[in-house]
Write a protein that holds these residues in place. Structure first.
Motif, PDB file in Angstrom:
ATOM      1  N   ALA A   1      10.181  17.318  -7.847  1.00 43.07           N
ATOM      2  CA  ALA A   1       9.948  15.958  -7.358  1.00 43.07           C
ATOM      3  C   ALA A   1      10.807  15.017  -8.193  1.00 43.07           C
ATOM      4  CB  ALA A   1       8.481  15.572  -7.468  1.00 43.07           C
ATOM      5  N   VAL A   2      11.672  14.263  -7.540  1.00 39.45           N
ATOM      6  CA  VAL A   2      12.494  13.282  -8.239  1.00 39.45           C
ATOM      7  C   VAL A   2      11.696  11.973  -8.290  1.00 39.45           C
ATOM      8  CG1 VAL A   2      14.675  12.033  -8.277  1.00 39.45           C
ATOM      9  CG2 VAL A   2      14.597  14.406  -7.481  1.00 39.45           C
TER      10      VAL A   2
ATOM     11  N   THR B   1       0.847  -1.190   0.000  1.00 43.46           N
ATOM     12  CA  THR B   1       0.000   0.000   0.000  1.00 43.46           C
ATOM     13  C   THR B   1       0.881   1.238   0.000  1.00 43.46           C
ATOM     14  OG1 THR B   1      -1.708  -1.189   1.225  1.00 43.46           O
ATOM     15  CG2 THR B   1      -1.867   1.212   1.170  1.00 43.46           C
ATOM     16  N   ILE B   2       0.636   2.127  -0.952  1.00 44.41           N
ATOM     17  CA  ILE B   2       1.400   3.368  -1.092  1.00 44.41           C
ATOM     18  C   ILE B   2       0.471   4.533  -0.800  1.00 44.41           C
ATOM     19  CG2 ILE B   2       2.676   4.873  -2.688  1.00 44.41           C
ATOM     20  CD1 ILE B   2       2.533   1.307  -3.667  1.00 44.41           C
ATOM     21  N   GLY B   3       0.841   5.357   0.156  1.00 51.50           N
ATOM     22  CA  GLY B   3       0.017   6.494   0.543  1.00 51.50           C
ATOM     23  C   GLY B   3       0.269   7.679  -0.368  1.00 51.50           C
ATOM     24  N   VAL B   4      -0.535   7.807  -1.417  1.00 49.46           N
ATOM     25  CA  VAL B   4      -0.371   8.907  -2.371  1.00 49.46           C
ATOM     26  C   VAL B   4      -0.507  10.248  -1.661  1.00 49.46           C
ATOM     27  CG1 VAL B   4      -1.278   9.970  -4.470  1.00 49.46           C
ATOM     28  CG2 VAL B   4      -1.198   7.476  -4.272  1.00 49.46           C
ATOM     29  N   GLU B   5      -1.506  10.367  -0.811  1.00 47.60           N
ATOM     30  CA  GLU B   5      -1.704  11.630  -0.097  1.00 47.60           C
ATOM     31  C   GLU B   5      -0.515  11.936   0.819  1.00 47.60           C
ATOM     32  OE1 GLU B   5      -5.430  11.576   1.916  1.00 47.60           O
ATOM     33  OE2 GLU B   5      -6.614  11.671   0.071  1.00 47.60           O
ATOM     34  N   THR B   6       0.128  10.899   1.324  1.00 47.80           N
ATOM     35  CA  THR B   6       1.295  11.121   2.182  1.00 47.80           C
ATOM     36  C   THR B   6       2.486  11.590   1.360  1.00 47.80           C
ATOM     37  OG1 THR B   6       0.466   9.322   3.584  1.00 47.80           O
ATOM     38  CG2 THR B   6       2.694  10.111   4.007  1.00 47.80           C
ATOM     39  N   VAL B   7       2.666  11.023   0.170  1.00 41.56           N
ATOM     40  CA  VAL B   7       3.716  11.523  -0.725  1.00 41.56           C
ATOM     41  C   VAL B   7       3.503  13.010  -0.995  1.00 41.56           C
ATOM     42  CG1 VAL B   7       4.729  11.348  -3.029  1.00 41.56           C
ATOM     43  CG2 VAL B   7       4.100   9.264  -1.797  1.00 41.56           C
TER      44      VAL B   7
ATOM     45  N   SER C   1      13.012  11.638   0.304  1.00 40.91           N
ATOM     46  CA  SER C   1      12.178  12.170   1.382  1.00 40.91           C
ATOM     47  C   SER C   1      10.699  12.140   1.030  1.00 40.91           C
ATOM     48  CB  SER C   1      12.596  13.616   1.705  1.00 40.91           C
ATOM     49  OG  SER C   1      13.840  13.651   2.356  1.00 40.91           O
ATOM     50  N   LEU C   2      10.382  12.260  -0.244  1.00 39.00           N
ATOM     51  CA  LEU C   2       8.975  12.190  -0.643  1.00 39.00           C
ATOM     52  C   LEU C   2       8.371  10.844  -0.285  1.00 39.00           C
ATOM     53  CD1 LEU C   2       9.089  13.730  -4.251  1.00 39.00           C
ATOM     54  CD2 LEU C   2       8.675  14.906  -2.077  1.00 39.00           C
ATOM     55  N   TYR C   3       9.208   9.806  -0.298  1.00 39.85           N
ATOM     56  CA  TYR C   3       8.717   8.437  -0.151  1.00 39.85           C
ATOM     57  C   TYR C   3       8.936   7.885   1.256  1.00 39.85           C
ATOM     58  CZ  TYR C   3       9.156   9.494  -5.044  1.00 39.85           C
ATOM     59  OH  TYR C   3       9.090  10.136  -6.269  1.00 39.85           O
ATOM     60  N   GLY C   4       9.217   8.793   2.207  1.00 46.75           N
ATOM     61  CA  GLY C   4       9.267   8.408   3.611  1.00 46.75           C
ATOM     62  C   GLY C   4      10.589   7.876   4.101  1.00 46.75           C
ATOM     63  N   ILE C   5      11.661   8.041   3.315  1.00 42.21           N
ATOM     64  CA  ILE C   5      12.980   7.552   3.726  1.00 42.21           C
ATOM     65  C   ILE C   5      13.670   8.594   4.594  1.00 42.21           C
ATOM     66  CG2 ILE C   5      15.270   6.914   2.868  1.00 42.21           C
ATOM     67  CD1 ILE C   5      13.902   5.754   0.393  1.00 42.21           C
ATOM     68  N   GLU C   6      14.350   8.127   5.646  1.00 43.98           N
ATOM     69  CA  GLU C   6      15.141   9.014   6.499  1.00 43.98           C
ATOM     70  C   GLU C   6      16.443   9.335   5.770  1.00 43.98           C
ATOM     71  OE1 GLU C   6      15.787   7.037  10.197  1.00 43.98           O
ATOM     72  OE2 GLU C   6      13.675   6.541  10.455  1.00 43.98           O
ATOM     73  N   THR C   7      16.528  10.521   5.190  1.00 42.76           N
ATOM     74  CA  THR C   7      17.678  10.848   4.358  1.00 42.76           C
ATOM     75  C   THR C   7      18.802  11.536   5.111  1.00 42.76           C
ATOM     76  OG1 THR C   7      16.699  12.974   3.760  1.00 42.76           O
ATOM     77  CG2 THR C   7      16.180  11.087   2.345  1.00 42.76           C
ATOM     78  N   SER C   8      18.548  11.996   6.316  1.00 42.32           N
ATOM     79  CA  SER C   8      19.542  12.762   7.058  1.00 42.32           C
ATOM     80  C   SER C   8      19.175  12.767   8.539  1.00 42.32           C
ATOM     81  CB  SER C   8      19.583  14.208   6.533  1.00 42.32           C
ATOM     82  OG  SER C   8      20.267  15.070   7.429  1.00 42.32           O
ATOM     83  N   PRO C   9      20.163  12.802   9.424  1.00 40.31           N
ATOM     84  CA  PRO C   9      19.833  12.944  10.850  1.00 40.31           C
ATOM     85  C   PRO C   9      19.185  14.282  11.167  1.00 40.31           C
ATOM     86  CG  PRO C   9      22.210  13.080  10.488  1.00 40.31           C
ATOM     87  CD  PRO C   9      21.607  12.628   9.197  1.00 40.31           C
ATOM     88  N   LEU C  10      19.253  15.230  10.255  1.00 38.14           N
ATOM     89  CA  LEU C  10      18.628  16.537  10.449  1.00 38.14           C
ATOM     90  C   LEU C  10      17.192  16.579   9.943  1.00 38.14           C
ATOM     91  CD1 LEU C  10      21.565  18.853   9.264  1.00 38.14           C
ATOM     92  CD2 LEU C  10      21.058  18.090  11.588  1.00 38.14           C
TER      93      LEU C  10
END
Length: 367
Positions: free
Chosen positions: A42-43, A18-24, A224-233
């Motif tokens: 958006a990449v 399940t992919i949350g389009v609204e969350t993206v 980041s659009l897809y919910g990945i933690e890209t940075s500790p910041l």
């Protein structure tokens, strides 16, 4: 089951992604607000990091996004018809030989060498826009300093490229304590002085959180659009993906019984196990074998036992009361109890790799 013997996609699938389009879209809006007055692109390369670009690009456009980045011309062509004419799609891997004529309206090559600049200028003579990428230290794509100087010394060539943007890419933005990002920021500033008058783009997902000095005119969030933690910041990013897989079989084994290829697991006690209908062909890697990976039923962690095979793997369900599970039930692999990044950390990789590996045998729901 219908009279023809067919069953619905959900019922027949070994797992449901399940992919949350609204969350993206919400993640994009959050990032767009953070980088304003710079624009946010958006990449959507690699089929939106494996989640499916076609269902996502129009909702992102409707939210206000007008700039989309892909890797290959074929990716751009796949969803160019889905976007209105004021949207631009940028092809990051540059102008491959013989492809200039294939670039339609609204698709821009990212020119990564002086040779590509010349090829685009010769083919288009400034009638179509492009992007100039400069190398600021990553040694991957982009014009080096000598090529930048050569382009700057030939105003006719620069004009004929139709360049509308100068960009580069940060190598260590996910490690904010390293000096590399500051060094690249300075190199990008020098490149912009050599090629003045062009809007700039340096920051992708991690770079956005380094601060406004890195934002310039256009930022390029992807992971980041897809919910990945890209940075500790990074803050304010919401999880997008939920993956549930089916119990294909339940069984009880006695102490001394082995499980899976290679007999790498041997039960030390009577054990109840569930075989799940997913494996490394679905992106659930062999590295998740023997306790490295797990599924969840409610709040109960169910560790993997034995090796993950191509189409299945087993988990120990002894912690659940007998009769709790039935064949066909769904267990969580990615969701509220373990995020994409949690799964990645368990086997020493990154969330990017987990998402892009998810296979197409899962039934996909765009919510």
């Amino acid at each position: 089951m219908s009279a023809s013997g067919n069953v619905s996609g959900v019922a027949a699938a070994g797992g449901i992604l399940t992919i949350g389009v609204e969350t993206v879209v919400a993640n994009w809006k959050s990032l767009a607000a953070r980088v304003a007055p710079a624009r946010s692109a958006a990449v959507v390369k690699a089929d939106a990091y494996g989640l499916g670009a076609v269902p996502l690009v129009r909702p992102l456009y409707d939210a206000g996004c007008r700039d989309f980045f892909v890797i290959a011309l074929s990716e751009a062509e796949a969803f160019r018809p889905l976007l209105p004419s004021d949207a631009a799609i940028y092809v990051l891997n540059g102008l491959l030989p013989g492809t200039a004529a294939a670039y339609g309206d609204g698709i821009l090559p990212v020119l990564n060498s002086l040779a590509q600049c010349r090829a685009w200028a010769e083919a288009r003579r400034g009638s179509r826009p492009s992007v100039i990428q400069v190398d600021t230290g990553m040694s991957r794509l982009g014009l080096d300093v000598a090529e930048q100087q050569a382009l700057a010394s030939d105003p006719g060539l620069l004009s004929a490229t139709g360049a509308r943007l100068i960009m580069s890419h940060l190598a260590c933005a996910d490690e904010p304590d390293k000096p590399a990002s500051g060094e690249q920021l300075a190199a990008f500033g020098a490149a912009r002085e050599r090629l003045p008058g062009l809007p700039g783009s340096l920051a992708a997902s991690s770079g956005i959180f380094l601060g406004a000095d890195y934002h310039f005119d256009l930022c390029r969030p992807g992971a980041s659009l897809y919910g990945i933690e890209t940075s500790p910041l990074a803050t304010g990013i919401k999880s997008v993906v939920d993956l549930r897989v089916r119990v294909a079989q339940l069984r009880e084994i006695e102490a001394g019984t082995s499980v899976g290829y290679g007999y790498t697991f041997r039960a030390s006690r009577t054990t109840r196990l569930a075989t799940l209908a997913t494996g490394y062909a679905d992106g659930w890697w062999r590295r998740f074998s023997n306790g490295a990976g797990a599924a969840y039923f409610g709040d109960t962690r169910l560790p993997s036992i034995g090796r993950v095979s191509m189409d299945s793997f087993s988990v120990d369900v002894s912690a659940l009361p007998a009769g709790t599970l039935a064949e066909g039930d769904l267990l969580e692999l990615i969701g509220p109890h373990q995020s994409v990044d949690d799964v990645a950390r368990a086997v020493g990789t990154i969330g990017y790799e987990v998402l892009t590996a998810l296979g197409h045998r899962y039934h996909r729901i765009y919510r």
